[in-house]
Design a protein around this motif. Structure first.
Motif, PDB file in Angstrom:
ATOM      1  N   GLU A  83      42.457  53.356  78.452  1.00 34.53           N
ATOM      2  CA  GLU A  83      43.600  53.795  77.629  1.00 34.53           C
ATOM      3  C   GLU A  83      44.449  52.607  77.218  1.00 34.53           C
ATOM      4  O   GLU A  83      44.788  52.443  76.054  1.00 34.53           O
ATOM      5  CB  GLU A  83      44.480  54.771  78.418  1.00 34.53           C
ATOM      6  CG  GLU A  83      43.848  56.117  78.630  1.00 34.53           C
ATOM      7  CD  GLU A  83      44.612  56.967  79.640  1.00 34.53           C
ATOM      8  OE1 GLU A  83      45.588  56.457  80.246  1.00 34.53           O
ATOM      9  OE2 GLU A  83      44.225  58.130  79.820  1.00 34.53           O
ATOM     10  N   ASN A  84      44.751  51.743  78.211  1.00 32.68           N
ATOM     11  CA  ASN A  84      45.579  50.570  77.921  1.00 32.68           C
ATOM     12  C   ASN A  84      44.900  49.643  76.918  1.00 32.68           C
ATOM     13  O   ASN A  84      45.538  49.105  76.021  1.00 32.68           O
ATOM     14  CB  ASN A  84      45.887  49.808  79.201  1.00 32.68           C
ATOM     15  CG  ASN A  84      46.835  50.593  80.101  1.00 32.68           C
ATOM     16  OD1 ASN A  84      47.677  51.347  79.601  1.00 32.68           O
ATOM     17  ND2 ASN A  84      46.676  50.448  81.398  1.00 32.68           N
ATOM     18  N   SER A  85      43.596  49.462  77.086  1.00 31.03           N
ATOM     19  CA  SER A  85      42.856  48.577  76.189  1.00 31.03           C
ATOM     20  C   SER A  85      42.906  49.112  74.755  1.00 31.03           C
ATOM     21  O   SER A  85      43.182  48.369  73.818  1.00 31.03           O
ATOM     22  CB  SER A  85      41.400  48.471  76.634  1.00 31.03           C
ATOM     23  OG  SER A  85      41.332  47.890  77.914  1.00 31.03           O
ATOM     24  N   LEU A  86      42.654  50.405  74.620  1.00 30.44           N
ATOM     25  CA  LEU A  86      42.624  50.993  73.267  1.00 30.44           C
ATOM     26  C   LEU A  86      44.013  51.045  72.639  1.00 30.44           C
ATOM     27  O   LEU A  86      44.145  50.986  71.412  1.00 30.44           O
ATOM     28  CB  LEU A  86      42.021  52.405  73.316  1.00 30.44           C
ATOM     29  CG  LEU A  86      40.513  52.482  73.541  1.00 30.44           C
ATOM     30  CD1 LEU A  86      40.083  53.941  73.696  1.00 30.44           C
ATOM     31  CD2 LEU A  86      39.737  51.826  72.408  1.00 30.44           C
ATOM     32  N   ILE A 104      51.826  57.593  64.476  1.00 32.88           N
ATOM     33  CA  ILE A 104      52.126  56.664  65.575  1.00 32.88           C
ATOM     34  C   ILE A 104      52.941  57.480  66.577  1.00 32.88           C
ATOM     35  O   ILE A 104      53.977  58.037  66.225  1.00 32.88           O
ATOM     36  CB  ILE A 104      52.956  55.453  65.077  1.00 32.88           C
ATOM     37  CG1 ILE A 104      52.235  54.745  63.921  1.00 32.88           C
ATOM     38  CG2 ILE A 104      53.234  54.490  66.232  1.00 32.88           C
ATOM     39  CD1 ILE A 104      53.000  53.557  63.348  1.00 32.88           C
ATOM     40  N   SER A 105      52.455  57.553  67.824  1.00 33.00           N
ATOM     41  CA  SER A 105      53.149  58.397  68.816  1.00 33.00           C
ATOM     42  C   SER A 105      54.563  57.905  69.053  1.00 33.00           C
ATOM     43  O   SER A 105      54.849  56.723  68.921  1.00 33.00           O
ATOM     44  CB  SER A 105      52.399  58.375  70.151  1.00 33.00           C
ATOM     45  OG  SER A 105      51.092  58.837  69.976  1.00 33.00           O
ATOM     46  N   LYS A 106      55.435  58.831  69.470  1.00 31.11           N
ATOM     47  CA  LYS A 106      56.860  58.541  69.673  1.00 31.11           C
ATOM     48  C   LYS A 106      57.053  57.360  70.640  1.00 31.11           C
ATOM     49  O   LYS A 106      57.786  56.423  70.356  1.00 31.11           O
ATOM     50  CB  LYS A 106      57.556  59.800  70.189  1.00 31.11           C
ATOM     51  CG  LYS A 106      59.061  59.694  70.256  1.00 31.11           C
ATOM     52  CD  LYS A 106      59.709  61.070  70.445  1.00 31.11           C
ATOM     53  CE  LYS A 106      61.200  60.951  70.673  1.00 31.11           C
ATOM     54  NZ  LYS A 106      61.560  60.485  72.046  1.00 31.11           N
ATOM     55  N   ILE A 122      47.118  62.428  75.472  1.00 32.66           N
ATOM     56  CA  ILE A 122      46.054  63.258  74.882  1.00 32.66           C
ATOM     57  C   ILE A 122      45.268  63.953  75.997  1.00 32.66           C
ATOM     58  O   ILE A 122      44.742  63.303  76.897  1.00 32.66           O
ATOM     59  CB  ILE A 122      45.098  62.409  74.021  1.00 32.66           C
ATOM     60  CG1 ILE A 122      45.876  61.747  72.879  1.00 32.66           C
ATOM     61  CG2 ILE A 122      43.975  63.272  73.451  1.00 32.66           C
ATOM     62  CD1 ILE A 122      45.004  60.935  71.936  1.00 32.66           C
ATOM     63  N   LYS A 123      45.222  65.283  75.905  1.00 38.17           N
ATOM     64  CA  LYS A 123      44.531  66.060  76.942  1.00 38.17           C
ATOM     65  C   LYS A 123      43.034  66.086  76.660  1.00 38.17           C
ATOM     66  O   LYS A 123      42.608  65.802  75.540  1.00 38.17           O
ATOM     67  CB  LYS A 123      45.081  67.486  76.953  1.00 38.17           C
ATOM     68  CG  LYS A 123      46.564  67.559  77.301  1.00 38.17           C
ATOM     69  CD  LYS A 123      47.036  69.015  77.311  1.00 38.17           C
ATOM     70  CE  LYS A 123      48.547  69.086  77.414  1.00 38.17           C
ATOM     71  NZ  LYS A 123      49.224  68.957  76.100  1.00 38.17           N
ATOM     72  N   LEU A 124      42.270  66.474  77.668  1.00 38.57           N
ATOM     73  CA  LEU A 124      40.826  66.616  77.502  1.00 38.57           C
ATOM     74  C   LEU A 124      40.538  67.539  76.312  1.00 38.57           C
ATOM     75  O   LEU A 124      41.130  68.613  76.202  1.00 38.57           O
ATOM     76  CB  LEU A 124      40.216  67.193  78.794  1.00 38.57           C
ATOM     77  CG  LEU A 124      38.703  67.424  78.763  1.00 38.57           C
ATOM     78  CD1 LEU A 124      37.950  66.105  78.621  1.00 38.57           C
ATOM     79  CD2 LEU A 124      38.251  68.173  80.010  1.00 38.57           C
ATOM     80  N   ASN A 125      39.678  67.093  75.435  1.00 39.56           N
ATOM     81  CA  ASN A 125      39.239  67.846  74.246  1.00 39.56           C
ATOM     82  C   ASN A 125      40.294  67.959  73.137  1.00 39.56           C
ATOM     83  O   ASN A 125      40.081  68.682  72.166  1.00 39.56           O
ATOM     84  CB  ASN A 125      38.758  69.264  74.607  1.00 39.56           C
ATOM     85  CG  ASN A 125      37.496  69.231  75.424  1.00 39.56           C
ATOM     86  OD1 ASN A 125      36.599  68.429  75.143  1.00 39.56           O
ATOM     87  ND2 ASN A 125      37.411  70.077  76.436  1.00 39.56           N
ATOM     88  N   PRO A 167      47.773  52.984  67.742  1.00 43.06           N
ATOM     89  CA  PRO A 167      49.190  53.184  68.098  1.00 43.06           C
ATOM     90  C   PRO A 167      49.507  54.600  68.580  1.00 43.06           C
ATOM     91  O   PRO A 167      50.532  55.172  68.219  1.00 43.06           O
ATOM     92  CB  PRO A 167      49.913  52.861  66.790  1.00 43.06           C
ATOM     93  CG  PRO A 167      48.949  53.274  65.735  1.00 43.06           C
ATOM     94  CD  PRO A 167      47.577  53.017  66.289  1.00 43.06           C
ATOM     95  N   LEU A 168      48.623  55.161  69.403  1.00 42.21           N
ATOM     96  CA  LEU A 168      48.857  56.502  69.949  1.00 42.21           C
ATOM     97  C   LEU A 168      49.251  56.391  71.418  1.00 42.21           C
ATOM     98  O   LEU A 168      48.944  55.395  72.065  1.00 42.21           O
ATOM     99  CB  LEU A 168      47.587  57.349  69.861  1.00 42.21           C
ATOM    100  CG  LEU A 168      47.193  57.921  68.507  1.00 42.21           C
ATOM    101  CD1 LEU A 168      45.856  58.641  68.631  1.00 42.21           C
ATOM    102  CD2 LEU A 168      48.261  58.873  67.968  1.00 42.21           C
TER     103      LEU A 168
END
Lengths: 126, 364
Positions: B66-69, B254-256, B80-83, B74-75
């Motif tokens: 997650e950190n790498s991506l 872009i997430s808050k 983000i939940k599974l699926n 910019p999310l």
């Protein structure tokens, strides 16, 4: 009225006395796809053979309408401006584009017969 | 590079497809019905789109993935939940958009749907951010079929039981002819719909069933008129490496937390535009006359100053008018602002318009 004659730019033309009626061929409409706007030359405008007058916009592209003969525009077909999809439905009938007064009858000699045009289209499908 | 074909190439051919080269693939531009009818079929009933040329990238790894991506996307990936799926981008060091994408959390990590023309380069850019223990796989053994339109739920439900339970931007595993398939409720037409990721060996039998149940084949031509009416960007036209998401009016993607904390490529530039507003911005544009403002058309203010350029323009069959999108200097971006478009040597009246041109009907 004369038999239809055809240009390499995919226009058709019929002659009634001094007046020619011009439209685009069924093959042209098939290449253009759905026609959504038509822009016609103004009445009274003098146009030269192979010049362009008017535009057909389809969902794919804008295409110039070429003038197959020299002369003066006498009438545009407002019904295809109001309802452009008519050109896809009846290109070689009710959906003619404009009428013009022929300047040189000899311009007609360079146009093709139906049989020659069909052959031309088969040899130049695009 | 040799032109590629999707697994459904012959199937399209038998349905009367006309092909064009697109992003290195031979893709159907339209079928026998033509663009306008295909567009209307999708809006009124249901259409299917072969989008197998798009990249289906699977990433797996531990929490550090997650950190790498998050360096390049910019999310808030932790959220983000599974699926669950989200629309976002890959961002370069200047804040420009390398590609736009849909990312979905899977059991092992994430699945990202990438544009066909960008996918090879995207992977290079993503890999730069990954740790050695993170794995990635661009799946070439999967096809991707989109089914879009108001009847897509009932028709797909009759083939794959349970899809009617999916909420918009959510996915799950299902069964088709004893094969596991993955379906998300998503799409890019402004309609309710689904995207089905299916093994190549079952792609044709699945699509054949869709056709038998009345789903029409839809080519790239109608895909373009549908997405433009829905106000959605097409990468390479409305988005590119020199445009940042704030300029593209896609701040919402872009997430808050990321808008506050940054920590992704190009953050300095994006922070600047978030704070002070971008100098140019993407807007909807309605030409008022009988013209189409195609890509590259210059935009002028009412007193003749050049203020921007059209990036997409076509005729919208459902709104029955000419529609376009483009970038204008921000001071001219107000809705209903009168502008001029230079088409064929003349300046034509137009107005800045709200997006979308066509109202969405997603199932929430």
């Amino acid at each position: 009225m004369s038999e239809k004659k055809f240009s390499k730019q995919h226009e058709w033309l019929t002659v009634d006395g001094e007046i020619a009626t011009i439209g685009i061929t069924k093959h042209a409409t098939e290449m253009l796809g759905d026609i959504v706007f038509v822009e016609l030359p103004e009445k009274g405008k003098n146009v030269e053979k192979d010049g362009h007058a008017g535009v057909v916009e389809s969902t794919k592209a804008a295409s110039d309408i070429y003038i197959p003969i020299s002369g003066e525009i006498t009438e545009g077909n407002q019904s295809i401006v109001d309802n452009p999809s008519a050109v896809n439905k009846d290109p070689e009938g009710g959906a003619w584009f404009f009428k013009m007064k022929i300047k040189n009858k000899s311009d007609l000699d360079s146009l093709m017969s139906k049989a020659d045009y069909d052959k031309f289209v088969t040899e130049n499908p695009n | 590079m040799q032109t590629q074909k999707t697994i459904l190439y012959n199937f399209h051919k038998n349905l009367g497809a006309k092909f064009v080269p697109f992003a290195g693939y031979e893709m159907p531009i339209q079928y026998k019905d033509g663009i306008v009818k295909e567009h209307i079929s999708t809006r009124e009933s249901a259409g299917f789109f072969d989008v197998s040329h798009m990249g289906q990238l699977f990433l797996s790894g531990d929490k550090a993935l997650e950190n790498s991506l998050e360096k390049i996307i910019p999310l808030d990936l932790k959220e983000i939940k599974l699926n669950q799926s989200k629309y976002s981008f890959l961002i370069n060091n200047k804040g420009g958009v390398i590609d736009d994408l849909i990312i979905t959390r899977t059991e092992k990590g994430f699945n990202i749907i990438l544009n066909a023309a960008c996918k090879e380069n995207d992977i290079k850019e993503i890999v730069k951010c990954l740790k050695p223990e993170h794995k990635y796989d661009l799946k070439n053994d999967l096809s991707l079929i989109a089914i879009q339109g108001p009847k897509s739920e009932s028709i797909l439900e009759s083939i794959v039981c349970g899809v009617n339970k999916l909420k918009f931007m959510n996915g799950n595993h299902f069964q088709f002819e004893n094969k596991r398939i993955y379906i998300t409720r998503s799409g890019y037409t402004g309609e309710d719909g689904f995207e089905v990721s299916i093994t190549n060996s079952k792609a044709e039998s699945f699509t054949k069933l869709l056709v038998e149940k009345g789903v029409k084949p839809i080519g790239l031509g109608a895909r373009d008129t549908l997405r433009l009416e829905a106000g959605l960007c097409l990468y390479g036209h409305d988005l590119n490496e020199n445009i940042n998401p704030i300029q593209a009016n896609l701040k919402w993607a872009i997430s808050k937390r990321r808008r506050e904390e940054g920590g992704f490529n190009g953050w300095e530039n994006i922070r600047e535009d978030l704070k002070n507003g971008a100098s140019k911005i993407r807007v909807g544009i309605k030409p008022l006359g009988r013209i189409i403002a195609r890509e590259g058309t210059k935009i002028f203010s009412s007193n003749g100053e050049e203020i921007g350029v059209i990036t997409s323009g076509t005729f919208g069959p459902s709104v029955n008018s000419s529609v376009a999108m483009g970038y204008v200097k921000s001071e001219f971006s107000k809705i209903n602002n009168k502008i001029l478009l230079g088409v064929r040597g003349k300046k034509h009246d137009a107005a800045v318009s709200e997006l979308p041109f066509y109202k969405k009907s997603y199932v929430k």
